[in-house]
Design a protein around this motif. Sequence first.
Motif, short mmCIF file in Angstrom:
data_model
loop_
_atom_site.label_atom_id
_atom_site.label_comp_id
_atom_site.label_asym_id
_atom_site.label_seq_id
_atom_site.Cartn_x
_atom_site.Cartn_y
_atom_site.Cartn_z
N ALA A 1 0.73 -1.12 0.01
CA ALA A 1 -0.33 -0.06 -0.22
C ALA A 1 1.09 1.39 0.22
O ALA A 1 1.63 1.47 0.58
N ILE A 2 0.29 2.14 -0.86
CA ILE A 2 0.95 3.31 -0.97
C ILE A 2 0.47 4.10 0.12
O ILE A 2 -0.77 4.87 0.86
N ARG A 3 1.70 4.67 1.29
CA ARG A 3 1.88 5.67 2.87
C ARG A 3 1.73 6.62 1.95
O ARG A 3 2.31 7.33 1.27
N LEU A 4 0.37 7.90 2.49
CA LEU A 4 0.64 9.42 2.53
C LEU A 4 0.42 9.94 3.17
O LEU A 4 -0.03 9.36 4.92
N LYS B 1 -7.63 12.91 6.02
CA LYS B 1 -6.82 13.14 5.83
C LYS B 1 -6.04 11.26 5.05
O LYS B 1 -6.27 10.69 5.99
N LEU B 2 -5.38 11.62 3.76
CA LEU B 2 -5.54 10.03 3.61
C LEU B 2 -4.35 9.60 4.37
O LEU B 2 -3.39 10.50 4.39
N ARG B 3 -4.58 8.15 4.68
CA ARG B 3 -3.15 7.78 4.44
C ARG B 3 -2.66 6.80 4.16
O ARG B 3 -0.80 6.66 4.39
N ALA B 4 -3.29 6.04 3.91
CA ALA B 4 -2.78 4.82 2.93
C ALA B 4 -4.06 4.32 1.43
O ALA B 4 -4.92 4.56 1.71
N ILE B 5 -3.06 3.83 0.74
CA ILE B 5 -4.45 3.59 -0.60
C ILE B 5 -3.76 2.47 -1.46
O ILE B 5 -2.53 2.60 -1.65
N THR B 6 -4.79 1.06 -2.52
CA THR B 6 -3.98 0.68 -2.84
C THR B 6 -4.86 1.09 -3.98
O THR B 6 -6.14 1.57 -3.88
N PRO B 7 -4.67 -0.40 -5.20
CA PRO B 7 -5.90 0.04 -6.55
C PRO B 7 -7.32 0.06 -5.97
O PRO B 7 -8.01 0.25 -6.18
N GLN B 8 -7.64 -1.31 -4.39
CA GLN B 8 -9.18 -1.50 -3.81
C GLN B 8 -9.23 -0.73 -2.98
O GLN B 8 -10.60 -1.07 -2.62
N MET B 9 -8.33 -0.36 -2.23
CA MET B 9 -8.81 0.81 -1.16
C MET B 9 -8.35 1.45 -0.60
O MET B 9 -7.22 1.74 -1.00
N ILE C 1 -2.02 9.84 -8.22
CA ILE C 1 -1.93 10.37 -6.18
C ILE C 1 0.04 10.18 -5.47
O ILE C 1 0.17 11.20 -5.05
N ALA C 2 0.52 9.23 -6.40
CA ALA C 2 1.35 9.15 -5.34
C ALA C 2 2.70 10.08 -5.67
O ALA C 2 3.05 10.22 -4.69
N ASN C 3 2.37 10.51 -6.70
CA ASN C 3 3.53 11.04 -7.42
C ASN C 3 3.07 12.28 -8.30
O ASN C 3 3.35 11.89 -9.05
N PRO C 4 2.59 13.08 -7.85
CA PRO C 4 2.03 14.69 -8.87
C PRO C 4 2.47 14.83 -9.32
O PRO C 4 1.67 15.96 -10.33
#
Length: 316
Positions: free
Chosen positions: A231-234, A250-258, A312-315
Motif C-alpha cells: 500500500a502507498i502510504r500518504l 486526511k489520506l493515510r494509505a491507498i491501493t487500487p482496491q482500498m 496520487i502517489a507522485n503528483p
Amino acid sequence: MRQGLASSTIFSLSAEPPAAHALSEPAEHAAFDAATLVGASSRLACTIRKLSAAGAMLQLDGEVVESEALHLELAHGQSLPGRIGWTEQGSAGFLFDAPIDVIGTIARNLAALPAERRSVPRVELHQTICVRRGNQVEFTRSRNLSQGGCGFETDIALQVGDAVQINFDGLRPLDGVVKWSQGNLAGVSFDEDIPWQMLMPWLRQVQQTPPHHTRMAMMNEPNGLIPDKQAIRLDAPARVREGVRWWNVKLRAITPQMVEFETSAPFATGAQLWISLPHIGGGPASVIESDERNRYLCEFRLPLKPRDLGLIANPH
C-alpha cells in the motif's frame, strides 16, 4: 450578499470567559449588540463585544462595581445573572453565574427578528478546515464563521481578490474571495451566504461535538488498516461526501482496491461514500472498517487504474 451594517459582536463556543487581553481595539465603525446591565437600583446601557458560555466582554461608559450581583439583559429579552469580574478602560468582563447555551442565545435573537432580517452573527470557531486556491490545498484551522464569510489561519500566500474554496466538515463547499490577508491570517467573503436555516443546526452539532483538529495534523503511523504491505502510504488532504454533506479527510494509505483515511466524521460500517481524490477526481466507495483513531478503511466500487494511482502517489 447582505447589505447594510452588520453587528461586530463575536459569539464564542468556548467554555472560557472572554479575557481583558483577548480582543484588539474595535474598528472605527464597529457596531456591537446592545444590552443593559441591571442592578438592584440601576440600569446601565452597554454593548457586547464578545459572548461565550461563561461570560461576556462589555463596552460601556459608566462606572460598575466588581463582584456586585447584576443581570445582563440582552436586546431580545433574555436576562443573564452574574457579576463583573474585571474592568479596563471602558471595557468590563461579565461572568455568568452558570454557563449559558450560546447557540440557544443566538436562536432567541433570530426568533425575535422578522424572517427577512434574520442572520447568524460571527461565531468564533476553531475547526480543521480545507482551503483550496487553484492547485494549492492545505488543512488549517478556522478562526470564525458567519453566514457571509470566515476567517482562518493559512500558510498559503493569499492575495486580496483570490478565488478560494473553504470546506468545513458537514457543510457544502463554500466558494469565496479573499477580502483581507495579513501574515498567516486571512478573511474570505462567500459568493453566496449560508442560509441560517442550514447554519444554525450545523452550529448546534458543532457545539455538541468535541474538536478533532489536533489528530488530523499528525503524520502517518506505520500500522494502518490496509493489510497490503505494498500500500502507498500518504499524508494528503482530500474530501469525502456522504449524502449532501462533505467532510475533510486526511489520506493515510491507498491501493487500487482500498483507501484509508482519517476524519472526525462519524461514518458507520457499510456507509456509501463518494471519495474525492487529489489529481484524479473521485469515485464511490463503502466503509468496511474503522478504529479508535478516527481511521476508516473503504473499498472502491471500481478499482483505481495504475496511472491514477501513480498520479496520487507522485503528483509531480
